[in-house]
Write a protein that holds these residues in place. Structure first.
Motif, PDB file in Angstrom:
ATOM      1  N   SER A  36      -6.861  -4.250  -3.837  1.00 15.21           N
ATOM      2  CA  SER A  36      -6.299  -6.280  -3.598  1.00 15.21           C
ATOM      3  C   SER A  36      -5.090  -6.076  -2.731  1.00 15.21           C
ATOM      4  O   SER A  36      -5.069  -6.493  -1.263  1.00 15.21           O
ATOM      5  CB  SER A  36      -6.327  -7.300  -4.749  1.00 15.21           C
ATOM      6  OG  SER A  36      -4.585  -5.767  -5.200  1.00 15.21           O
ATOM      7  N   ARG A  37      -4.211  -4.811  -2.529  1.00 18.44           N
ATOM      8  CA  ARG A  37      -2.912  -4.814  -2.070  1.00 18.44           C
ATOM      9  C   ARG A  37      -3.403  -3.867  -0.366  1.00 18.44           C
ATOM     10  O   ARG A  37      -2.489  -3.789   0.691  1.00 18.44           O
ATOM     11  CB  ARG A  37      -2.028  -4.287  -2.869  1.00 18.44           C
ATOM     12  CG  ARG A  37      -1.327  -5.074  -3.563  1.00 18.44           C
ATOM     13  CD  ARG A  37      -0.192  -4.408  -4.682  1.00 18.44           C
ATOM     14  NE  ARG A  37       1.025  -5.021  -5.051  1.00 18.44           N
ATOM     15  CZ  ARG A  37       1.271  -4.250  -6.030  1.00 18.44           C
ATOM     16  NH1 ARG A  37       1.534  -3.644  -5.528  1.00 18.44           N
ATOM     17  NH2 ARG A  37       2.065  -5.201  -6.745  1.00 18.44           N
ATOM     18  N   GLY A  38      -4.364  -3.409   0.106  1.00 21.18           N
ATOM     19  CA  GLY A  38      -4.843  -2.887   1.177  1.00 21.18           C
ATOM     20  C   GLY A  38      -4.761  -1.280   0.810  1.00 21.18           C
ATOM     21  O   GLY A  38      -4.737  -0.212   2.008  1.00 21.18           O
ATOM     22  N   ARG A  39      -4.225  -0.854  -0.746  1.00 16.07           N
ATOM     23  CA  ARG A  39      -3.909   0.563  -0.309  1.00 16.07           C
ATOM     24  C   ARG A  39      -5.542   1.653  -0.939  1.00 16.07           C
ATOM     25  O   ARG A  39      -6.593   1.180  -1.276  1.00 16.07           O
ATOM     26  CB  ARG A  39      -2.849   0.689  -1.670  1.00 16.07           C
ATOM     27  CG  ARG A  39      -1.754  -0.082  -1.375  1.00 16.07           C
ATOM     28  CD  ARG A  39      -1.025   0.264  -2.977  1.00 16.07           C
ATOM     29  NE  ARG A  39      -1.365  -0.660  -3.709  1.00 16.07           N
ATOM     30  CZ  ARG A  39      -0.987  -0.742  -4.808  1.00 16.07           C
ATOM     31  NH1 ARG A  39      -0.002  -0.526  -5.334  1.00 16.07           N
ATOM     32  NH2 ARG A  39      -1.771  -0.845  -6.411  1.00 16.07           N
ATOM     33  N   TRP A  40      -4.882   2.716  -0.037  1.00 18.89           N
ATOM     34  CA  TRP A  40      -6.195   3.628  -0.332  1.00 18.89           C
ATOM     35  C   TRP A  40      -5.635   4.773  -0.286  1.00 18.89           C
ATOM     36  O   TRP A  40      -4.953   5.275  -0.203  1.00 18.89           O
ATOM     37  CB  TRP A  40      -7.428   3.477   0.810  1.00 18.89           C
ATOM     38  CG  TRP A  40      -6.896   3.079   2.153  1.00 18.89           C
ATOM     39  CD1 TRP A  40      -6.735   2.382   2.271  1.00 18.89           C
ATOM     40  CD2 TRP A  40      -6.816   4.747   2.711  1.00 18.89           C
ATOM     41  NE1 TRP A  40      -6.262   2.549   4.105  1.00 18.89           N
ATOM     42  CE2 TRP A  40      -6.809   3.900   4.063  1.00 18.89           C
ATOM     43  CE3 TRP A  40      -7.416   5.522   2.794  1.00 18.89           C
ATOM     44  CZ2 TRP A  40      -6.696   4.769   5.579  1.00 18.89           C
ATOM     45  CZ3 TRP A  40      -7.032   6.440   3.876  1.00 18.89           C
ATOM     46  CH2 TRP A  40      -6.791   6.276   5.417  1.00 18.89           C
ATOM     47  N   SER A  41      -6.897   5.732  -0.753  1.00 15.31           N
ATOM     48  CA  SER A  41      -6.718   6.904  -0.846  1.00 15.31           C
ATOM     49  C   SER A  41      -7.726   7.849  -0.253  1.00 15.31           C
ATOM     50  O   SER A  41      -8.489   7.517  -0.173  1.00 15.31           O
ATOM     51  CB  SER A  41      -6.651   7.849  -2.401  1.00 15.31           C
ATOM     52  OG  SER A  41      -7.557   7.243  -2.827  1.00 15.31           O
ATOM     53  N   GLY A  42      -6.970   9.602   0.048  1.00 15.83           N
ATOM     54  CA  GLY A  42      -7.691   9.845   1.157  1.00 15.83           C
ATOM     55  C   GLY A  42      -6.869  10.162   2.219  1.00 15.83           C
ATOM     56  O   GLY A  42      -5.888  10.465   2.372  1.00 15.83           O
ATOM     57  N   GLY A  43      -7.777  10.601   3.686  1.00 15.54           N
ATOM     58  CA  GLY A  43      -7.131  10.883   4.589  1.00 15.54           C
ATOM     59  C   GLY A  43      -7.628  11.819   5.871  1.00 15.54           C
ATOM     60  O   GLY A  43      -8.992  11.831   5.522  1.00 15.54           O
ATOM     61  N   ALA A  44      -7.372  12.532   6.903  1.00 14.45           N
ATOM     62  CA  ALA A  44      -8.145  12.220   7.626  1.00 14.45           C
ATOM     63  C   ALA A  44      -8.677  13.984   7.965  1.00 14.45           C
ATOM     64  O   ALA A  44      -7.695  15.297   6.896  1.00 14.45           O
ATOM     65  CB  ALA A  44      -7.036  12.855   9.141  1.00 14.45           C
ATOM     66  N   ILE A  45     -10.044  14.113   7.518  1.00 15.82           N
ATOM     67  CA  ILE A  45      -9.897  15.583   7.536  1.00 15.82           C
ATOM     68  C   ILE A  45     -10.922  16.632   9.057  1.00 15.82           C
ATOM     69  O   ILE A  45     -10.775  15.323  10.386  1.00 15.82           O
ATOM     70  CB  ILE A  45     -11.233  15.602   6.519  1.00 15.82           C
ATOM     71  CG1 ILE A  45     -12.312  14.577   7.056  1.00 15.82           C
ATOM     72  CG2 ILE A  45     -10.722  15.623   5.212  1.00 15.82           C
ATOM     73  CD1 ILE A  45     -13.157  14.164   6.309  1.00 15.82           C
ATOM     74  N   SER A  46     -11.422  17.222   9.438  1.00 16.25           N
ATOM     75  CA  SER A  46     -11.961  17.915  10.870  1.00 16.25           C
ATOM     76  C   SER A  46     -13.258  17.247  10.653  1.00 16.25           C
ATOM     77  O   SER A  46     -13.255  16.641   9.872  1.00 16.25           O
ATOM     78  CB  SER A  46     -11.169  19.495  10.155  1.00 16.25           C
ATOM     79  OG  SER A  46     -13.550  19.687   9.292  1.00 16.25           O
TER      80      SER A  46
END
Length: 307
Positions: A36-46
């Motif tokens: 709800s706050r716009g936070r997410w986990s993950g990231g850039a990968i190849s």
């Protein structure tokens, strides 16, 4: 899991993407969120890892790319992408649904700036998304859903590449293309016009969903010499044979109560319409335009979206 590719810059200090154009395309995998706050986990990968994840995400040989519109920051893009993915899956579509995140400024007064950014970044939709996906084995069917200025992204992106740009010996093309409240000039899509010719050559079929209740697109028309927009007024009377108009005004009036028909809602209601997702799922499955249970024939080849 959510997958998208983006031309926004990344602010390493704040660990978030900005609304500014980047010098490279990043391929992103989200494992959780956004919340709800716009936070997410993950990231850039190849890119190679990302393409593999896209392939794993699909339970069929089909990939749908969502292209967002004007005044859309990344969190809004992700939330709408999630709605599209869940909406199509609820209707039996088992393909992967991913997003192209071009660097909209995310501000209502930045219309001209966003259009200029489209000119600078639209070709990455094709070079870094569509063409690498088409190069996968087995070759997938690529569908595109564009909202608002996203329609302009697709036309500009398609116009930057010739037939030899794609993999294999034949001309590259998408399977289905759908515009929702398409923010492009109506006369660009008449038979023989440049936009219509592009879509005919680069897609097996094109469907234009429009709503006469859209209160945002007249503002776009005002900034563009008062040229009517295809997302509010529909296609011209003479069109290419694989292009189809769907008048969604009846469904808009049914889905959105009178007291909630704000300017913004009139332009964005699509993302919450189960009838729209049912119609798109059947269209992407290859059903004939006049055979869908979600449409009524109004006569003179005019089809309306209505549940």
């Amino acid at each position: 899991m959510t997958l998208f590719f983006t031309r926004r810059t990344y602010n390493a200090a704040k660990k978030k993407f900005t609304n500014n154009p980047a010098a490279l395309t990043r391929f992103v995998q989200i494992t959780n969120g956004p919340d709800s706050r716009g936070r997410w986990s993950g990231g850039a990968i190849s890119q190679s890892d990302w393409l593999r994840e896209v392939k794993h995400e699909a339970s069929s040989n089909e990939i749908t790319i969502y292209v967002h519109g004007f005044n859309t920051d990344q969190i809004d893009m992700l939330r709408r992408l999630d709605k599209i993915k869940n909406g199509l899956r609820a209707q039996g579509n088992r393909g992967a649904v991913i997003g192209y995140d071009w660097p909209s400024d995310g501000k209502v007064f930045s219309y001209d700036q966003d259009r200029n950014r489209v000119k600078d970044t639209a070709h990455f939709l094709v070079s870094d998304g569509i063409l690498p996906l088409l190069a996968m084995s087995p070759r997938p069917k690529i569908n595109l859903i564009a909202h608002s200025m996203g329609a302009y992204v697709i036309l500009r992106g398609f116009s930057n590449f010739d037939d030899a740009a794609g993999p294999g010996a034949s001309a590259w093309r998408a399977n289905e293309v759908a515009f929702l409240s398409g923010d492009v000039a109506r006369n660009w899509l008449g038979k023989g016009a440049w936009g219509a010719l592009l879509l005919s050559h680069r897609a097996r079929r094109f469907t234009n969903y429009y709503s006469e209740g859209d209160r945002v697109l007249p503002i776009s028309a005002f900034t563009d010499g008062f040229r009517k927009r295809v997302g509010r007024d529909g296609l011209p009377s003479i069109t290419e044979k694989t292009h189809f108009d769907v008048n969604a005004t009846p469904q808009y009036l049914r889905d959105v109560p009178p007291g909630k028909r704000s300017k913004a809602r009139s332009h964005r209601w699509w993302f919450d319409s189960s009838t729209l997702y049912a119609d798109i799922a059947q269209t992407f499955a290859g059903q004939a335009p006049g055979s869908l249970a979600t449409r009524q024939d109004l006569g003179e080849d005019d089809l309306a979206l209505i549940s």
